[in-house]
Design an enzyme around this catalytic site. Structure first.
Site, PDB file in Angstrom:
ATOM      1  N   GLU A  22      42.228  51.856  49.424  1.00 36.02           N
ATOM      2  CA  GLU A  22      42.484  52.111  48.001  1.00 36.02           C
ATOM      3  C   GLU A  22      43.622  51.221  47.529  1.00 36.02           C
ATOM      4  O   GLU A  22      44.132  51.394  46.438  1.00 36.02           O
ATOM      5  CB  GLU A  22      42.781  53.586  47.754  1.00 36.02           C
ATOM      6  CG  GLU A  22      43.955  54.108  48.557  1.00 36.02           C
ATOM      7  CD  GLU A  22      44.581  55.316  47.881  1.00 36.02           C
ATOM      8  OE1 GLU A  22      43.908  56.346  47.842  1.00 36.02           O
ATOM      9  OE2 GLU A  22      45.713  55.200  47.394  1.00 36.02           O
ATOM     10  N   CYS A  28      40.732  58.295  50.852  1.00 34.69           N
ATOM     11  CA  CYS A  28      41.144  58.125  52.241  1.00 34.69           C
ATOM     12  C   CYS A  28      40.007  58.029  53.234  1.00 34.69           C
ATOM     13  O   CYS A  28      40.247  57.995  54.438  1.00 34.69           O
ATOM     14  CB  CYS A  28      42.066  59.273  52.651  1.00 34.69           C
ATOM     15  SG  CYS A  28      43.620  59.260  51.753  1.00 34.69           S
ATOM     16  N   THR A  75      44.771  70.157  45.752  1.00 35.88           N
ATOM     17  CA  THR A  75      44.299  69.234  46.794  1.00 35.88           C
ATOM     18  C   THR A  75      44.034  69.973  48.109  1.00 35.88           C
ATOM     19  O   THR A  75      43.448  69.404  49.020  1.00 35.88           O
ATOM     20  CB  THR A  75      45.344  68.128  47.079  1.00 35.88           C
ATOM     21  OG1 THR A  75      46.564  68.753  47.503  1.00 35.88           O
ATOM     22  CG2 THR A  75      45.610  67.276  45.852  1.00 35.88           C
ATOM     23  N   HIS A 102      41.302  64.063  59.090  1.00 34.44           N
ATOM     24  CA  HIS A 102      42.135  63.346  58.133  1.00 34.44           C
ATOM     25  C   HIS A 102      43.502  64.021  58.083  1.00 34.44           C
ATOM     26  O   HIS A 102      43.614  65.231  58.226  1.00 34.44           O
ATOM     27  CB  HIS A 102      41.506  63.294  56.746  1.00 34.44           C
ATOM     28  CG  HIS A 102      42.409  62.553  55.785  1.00 34.44           C
ATOM     29  ND1 HIS A 102      42.888  61.306  56.054  1.00 34.44           N
ATOM     30  CD2 HIS A 102      42.961  62.924  54.589  1.00 34.44           C
ATOM     31  CE1 HIS A 102      43.692  60.915  55.075  1.00 34.44           C
ATOM     32  NE2 HIS A 102      43.756  61.880  54.175  1.00 34.44           N
TER      33      HIS A 102
END
Lengths: 134, 350, 389
Positions: free
Chosen positions: B82, B114, B203, B236
């Site tokens: 990104e 991500c 999130t 992640h």
């Protein structure tokens, strides 16, 4: 704006240390030479592509304080002449290094880094710099 | 045909900053902040490093370990990030040139917050599996940005890993991959904006946890496995806390995620996070080890992988490039002033 | 080939000359040289100008025409030629002029050297200087001009050819003489400590190891030796003018602690003049950096390898030491270094010494004088030898 083509045509040397070798006398050239200064006419047609070794040792060095605009963000920084393991001398920067520890004989290897950028909107120049190696 | 990982390489910049140093500037107890996030330091790219140079270094390590692979046999290179240096002009072509894979190949940059790196692995698996290319290269790398003073500033870091995907001399067979994808706006960056924005605690549950657990459970079901069937797991890792918690929810122990969790030591490398975690696992893995991998990209989606290390690992020239532990050793710590300069946060004259 | 004489010499003050333009400096040096030779100007039938970078420093190219025009030579439409060889631009221009007269193609020739540097900002000036090395593979890789010389210095120190103190002492010698030269940019003697403690530019070199940024111009008038007396009683003979070249990039040389181009040019010059290094009484050498001054003394044969630094540190290079007097003008370091002017100004200083007009810095009974002018990192070198008449 700097010339895009001027940078682009040097990509093999800048990214991958592409040099040449005179098959007549065995001399290795970096940057590439397509005419051997030693053999002159006798070397014509006998120049071959040659991949310069990416590792070597520091032949001499300096820590540069009076930096050009392209190195303003990393000053002071080390410049070196490196004798590669195949005996070719190359000049460049030595980065990611404790400046106090830079010394003649230090082992280094070539990596690819940003060399400079043409302002905020122009082309980014990439090429070799050296980092300490085992 | 067994499709899987033929080689890999990971790279993390040498500079580090600690959360207490960031907190010192913004009047925040950085140490507690770091403890809460389980991030004790994060990597910082030198001003001469970007996604191109990080991806190149990782890809060169990857190639160093397979000296018999002709780079001209690479038919595809995808770089997921990104923080590509150019908005228009691919990172992938520069990396391709730097490993001498050009010109008979396809290349593209990918972006999925991500998880663009793992998306690249899936794309390469498809091309290899279909017989369209002999080898594909997938790279996840970032020099991610966190706005000054924002919580992200304590985590957003830099690093990346590269994977050579093929069907010959596979060191780690990818038994299966699948994804779970929805439209969930938990984190984004608009075109032309220097820093991303995020939905705060949004999130967490509806984003990170929902997508990872959904993809993971789909994988368990498809493979008929549970956490106990895997030696290692990689999730992640936007911080240290989330992957630790999600691992527990899915039944994995701290030992299983130990090697795959690098964020406490280097911060969140975004697209580089799962690829780097997996690289560190592969640095330690032995034939027969089974690895569970689930990435997460905001916006949102998760890619899950079920991987088995093969006997080929014994012949693999892993020592031709440094292990990640070695890459991450001997960091140079910087203060916030240097960090701000390195990250271009200081307004400079023309 | 005819023997050639220098019948006129003139130099402007060197320094940061904020109120003087490039053309004003050129005219001043030209008029001084012409007046010195007792010429009206109509006798002159050719001009050679050494200039490195007016195209960048003041955005003016075609300075051969500019100088011919502003010195009044364009009214006679005589040929004017601009010469560029990096830092050796002045020395090479001088050699071109000597060849023009020696060959018989020209009879009275004006040689000029000029540079106006301070119309540009310092960072940009440095980028112009960096481009006298290899712009692609040295400067383009972030290896600055000072960095290249600093790497020579570090290697010399490592190989035991000179110590840091010996290298630094070259600046002390230059400043010692600069204090005695009214046209010098820096007219102040300094101590070794000042050099050693000056802010670093590229280690081990500091600010006081480096020639400054300067404006200035110098001029000479040449004619056949047999005609010299027609114009003046005060002239000198050009005994030799040699030039040699080497690789553009420093890193492509087998040994970076010597400039082979200096060695070769000196050898040819001594042969032409029929003398040896030990016959030289006074010399101007190209000390862009202290380290190049030390190298020059060895490469010119004045001292053996490893001994030049000791000699300079022992103050053996002063005008009154009885040994070879070095950089009595103050050299590039103290007199100043307006690049294109430097090679010509070196000759002007030797002319002053050989005809006994060097005033407070006069070397007694000087018979032979030598000037060594360098371009880049020794990629082009001229060595000229003048003889008192």
């Amino acid at each position: 704006m700097s010339s895009v083509a001027r940078e682009w045509r040097e990509v093999p040397g800048r990214y991958n240390l592409k040099g040449t070798k005179c098959a007549n006398c065995g001399t290795i050239y970096f940057p590439r030479r397509d005419f051997c200064p030693k053999c002159r006419r006798a070397g014509i047609g006998k120049i071959e592509e040659y991949d310069i070794c990416r590792t070597g040792e520091v032949y001499t060095y300096s820590i540069v304080y009076d930096a050009p605009a392209m190195c303003d963000m990393i000053k002071p920084y080390a410049v070196v002449m490196v004798r590669t393991d195949d005996g070719v001398m190359i000049a460049g920067q030595l980065v990611d290094v404790d400046l106090e520890k830079v010394a003649i004989g230090m082992r280094v290897r070539a990596v690819m880094r940003k060399l400079s950028t043409d302002g905020e909107s122009g082309i980014i120049r990439y090429g070799y710099k050296f980092v300490p190696a085992e | 045909m067994d499709v899987g990982i033929v080689s890999y390489g990971g790279y993390v910049p040498r500079y580090r900053i600690k959360p207490e140093e960031i907190g010192r500037i913004w009047g925040v107890d950085g140490k507690s902040m770091g403890k809460g996030l389980m991030i004790y330091q994060k990597s910082v790219p030198s001003p001469d490093e970007d996604v191109v140079t990080i991806a190149t270094e990782a890809a060169r390590y990857m190639m160093d370990r397979v000296p018999d692979v002709d780079p001209k046999d690479i038919g595809a290179i995808y770089v997921g990030s990104e923080s590509h240096p150019y908005a228009v002009k691919p990172t992938a072509t520069i990396v391709a040139e730097a490993i001498e894979a050009t010109p008979a190949m396809t290349a593209a940059d990918m972006e999925f917050a991500c998880k663009a790196g793992t998306a690249g692995i899936q794309a390469c698996m498809g091309l290899v599996g279909a017989g369209m290319v002999k080898y594909g290269v997938a790279i996840g790398a970032d020099t991610s940005q966190g706005a000054p003073g924002d919580a992200l500033e304590y985590s957003a870091s830099a690093g990346g890993a590269a994977y050579l995907i093929g069907s010959e001399k596979v060191i780690a067979k990818i038994n299966k991959t699948l994804s779970f994808t929805t439209d969930t706006p938990d984190f984004w960056r608009r075109e032309g904006q220097p820093y991303p924005k995020h939905g705060g605690r949004f999130t967490g549950e509806p984003a990170y946890f929902k997508h990872i657990t959904s993809a993971a459970k789909m994988m368990f079901e498809a493979m008929g496995t549970t956490a106990a069937d895997y030696k290692y797991a990689v999730f992640h890792q936007p911080n240290g806390k989330f992957p630790t918690r999600v691992a527990k929810q899915l039944g994995f122990s701290d030992e299983q995620i130990q090697y795959g969790l690098l964020t406490p030591n280097i911060g969140n490398t975004y697209s580089g996070a799962v690829p780097l975690g997996l690289a560190n696992v592969l640095d330690h893995a032995e034939p027969g080890d089974r690895i569970f991998v689930t990435s997460y990209g905001s916006g949102a989606g998760s890619d899950a992988f079920d991987i088995t290390v093969t006997d080929e690992m014994a012949n693999y020239r892993r020592d031709n490039a440094p292990t990640l532990e070695k890459v991450m050793a001997d960091p140079i710590y910087v203060d916030y002033g240097i960090y701000a300069k390195f990250k271009g946060k200081i307004l400079m004259p023309e | 080939m005819r023997d050639v004489a220098i019948i006129g010499a003139g130099v402007t003050k060197f320094g940061e000359l904020w109120d003087k333009s490039f053309r004003a400096l050129g005219i001043e040096a030209g008029i001084k040289a012409m007046s010195d030779a007792n010429l009206s100007g109509n006798e002159i039938d050719g001009i050679f100008i050494g200039n490195m970078s007016a195209g960048q420093f003041i955005k003016q190219k075609h300075i051969d025409a500019l100088i011919a025009d502003y010195t009044g030579m364009a009214t006679n439409h005589i040929p004017a030629t601009r010469v560029e060889a990096g830092g050796a631009s002045g020395g090479v221009a001088f050699r071109q002029a000597v060849m023009a007269v020696a060959s018989g193609m020209h009879d009275v020739v004006m040689v000029g050297g000029a540079e106006k540097m301070t119309d540009m900002d310092d960072v940009s000036i440095n980028s112009v200087l960096d481009a006298t090395a290899d712009a692609e593979w040295e400067a383009g890789m972030g290896v600055t001009f000072a960095g290249l010389h600093a790497m020579i210095a570090n290697r010399m120190i490592h190989d035991g050819i000179a110590t840091r103190e010996e290298i630094a002492s070259f600046s002390v010698n230059s400043h010692f003489h600069g204090a005695l030269n009214p046209n010098a940019q820096f007219r102040k003697a300094i101590t070794l400590d000042t050099v050693l403690k000056s802010g670093p530019t590229a280690t081990p070199l500091g600010m006081f190891d480096c020639a400054p940024i300067s404006d200035g111009a110098a001029g000479l008038v040449l004619c056949p030796l047999e005609d010299a007396k027609k114009y003046t009683d005060s002239y000198v003979k050009v005994s030799a003018v040699a030039q040699a070249s080497d690789t553009l990039a420093l890193f492509q040389r087998p040994d970076i602690t010597t400039y082979q181009a200096t060695v070769e040019a000196a050898k040819r010059a001594y042969e032409q003049a029929g003398i040896t290094a030990q016959d030289i009484d006074v010399a101007e050498v190209h000390d862009t950096y202290t380290v190049t001054g030390i190298m020059a003394l060895q490469d010119l044969g004045f001292y053996k390898r490893g001994e030049a630094g000791k000699a300079v540190l022992n103050e053996e290079c002063h005008f009154d030491s009885g040994k070879i007097a070095i950089n009595t003008s103050g050299g590039l370091k103290a007199r100043g270094h307006p690049i294109g002017a430097t090679g010509v100004a070196q000759i002007v200083e030797i002319v002053e010494q050989l005809r006994g007009s060097a005033d407070k810095r006069q070397v007694e009974n000087a018979k032979y004088g030598l000037a060594q002018n360098t371009g880049g990192t020794g990629s082009a070198v001229t060595v000229s030898i003048l003889e008192a008449m």
